[in-house]
Scaffold this active site. Sequence first.
Site, PDB file in Angstrom:
ATOM      1  N   GLU A  31       0.834  -1.208   0.000  1.00  0.00           N
ATOM      2  CA  GLU A  31       0.000   0.000   0.000  1.00  0.00           C
ATOM      3  C   GLU A  31       0.866   1.254   0.000  1.00  0.00           C
ATOM      4  O   GLU A  31       1.992   1.245   0.514  1.00  0.00           O
ATOM      5  CB  GLU A  31      -0.936   0.068   1.214  1.00  0.00           C
ATOM      6  CG  GLU A  31      -2.165  -0.816   1.134  1.00  0.00           C
ATOM      7  CD  GLU A  31      -1.975  -2.144   1.818  1.00  0.00           C
ATOM      8  OE1 GLU A  31      -2.877  -2.992   1.728  1.00  0.00           O
ATOM      9  OE2 GLU A  31      -0.901  -2.342   2.422  1.00  0.00           O
ATOM     10  N   SER A  32       0.307   2.312  -0.572  1.00  0.00           N
ATOM     11  CA  SER A  32       0.826   3.675  -0.444  1.00  0.00           C
ATOM     12  C   SER A  32      -0.319   4.549   0.038  1.00  0.00           C
ATOM     13  O   SER A  32      -1.487   4.298  -0.286  1.00  0.00           O
ATOM     14  CB  SER A  32       1.343   4.205  -1.787  1.00  0.00           C
ATOM     15  OG  SER A  32       2.435   3.435  -2.254  1.00  0.00           O
TER      16      SER A  32
END
Length: 278
Positions: free
Chosen positions: A45-46
């Site tokens: 994830e970002s």
Amino acid sequence: MHNYVIIDAFASVPLEGNPVAVFFDADDLPPAQMQRIAREMNLSESTFVLKPRNGGDALIRIFTPVNELPFAGHPLLGTAIALGAHTDNHRLYLETQMGTIAFELERQNGSVIAASMDQPIPTWTALGRDAELLKALGISDSTFPIEIYHNGPRHVFVGLPSIDALSALHPDHRALSNFHDMAINCFAGAGRRWRSRMFSPAYGVVEDAATGSAAGPLAIHLARHGQIEFGQPVEILQGVEIGRPSLMFAKAEGRAEQLTRVEVSGNGVTFGRGTIVL
């Protein structure tokens, strides 16, 4: 240009835990651009930090390489630790698509070293595809009922009889890709100490190092099936098999019919910083 920091969440030393890239001052980025950046970073994830809309400290958007998530555990914990470096507050309120999540920050020598979050209280039901899932995992049975919990992402829980059996899992990832919009969490242990592995082709993750959004539901699952008491904290170790040991702490308060609070906590450490030129 946008600055970012990579936090290894649920770890106290770099190169362990689960990394998340946290992009600051992202109000000018359209969602499609955020998705492309997340794909370029190619982490599980970002996150993108925007100005708050509903009285919180910031609005957070969370992207895997393939889709946006309404809520996720390790990305938000890492984001809270990253934002904590820019404030003296011991409490942060981060807005998400699942509502505003409260965080308590723990500091040591002026630096944020850990955070705890109040997670959304999930709903749950039987999966109803047990035989298909067990075949995809290459096992014959689950030690607990196979159930799916929803707290933004959807998490399925499958019990293994021992940590050795958990470590020996070699799932058929192509078969697991038929389980859309859900993550498969396999676990083993006893008492207050548990081990976990998470597989989710549906979320673009072959195997996750630390799944914070599943830690709270796992504590509920264990309490509902008589392994711990409600209100008793548990220690969940994940990521060992992929060389990213990650330590999470979770607690579910109340009772099965009326949960009052789900708390997940852990350490986090800065791995690196950078700038993207867009």
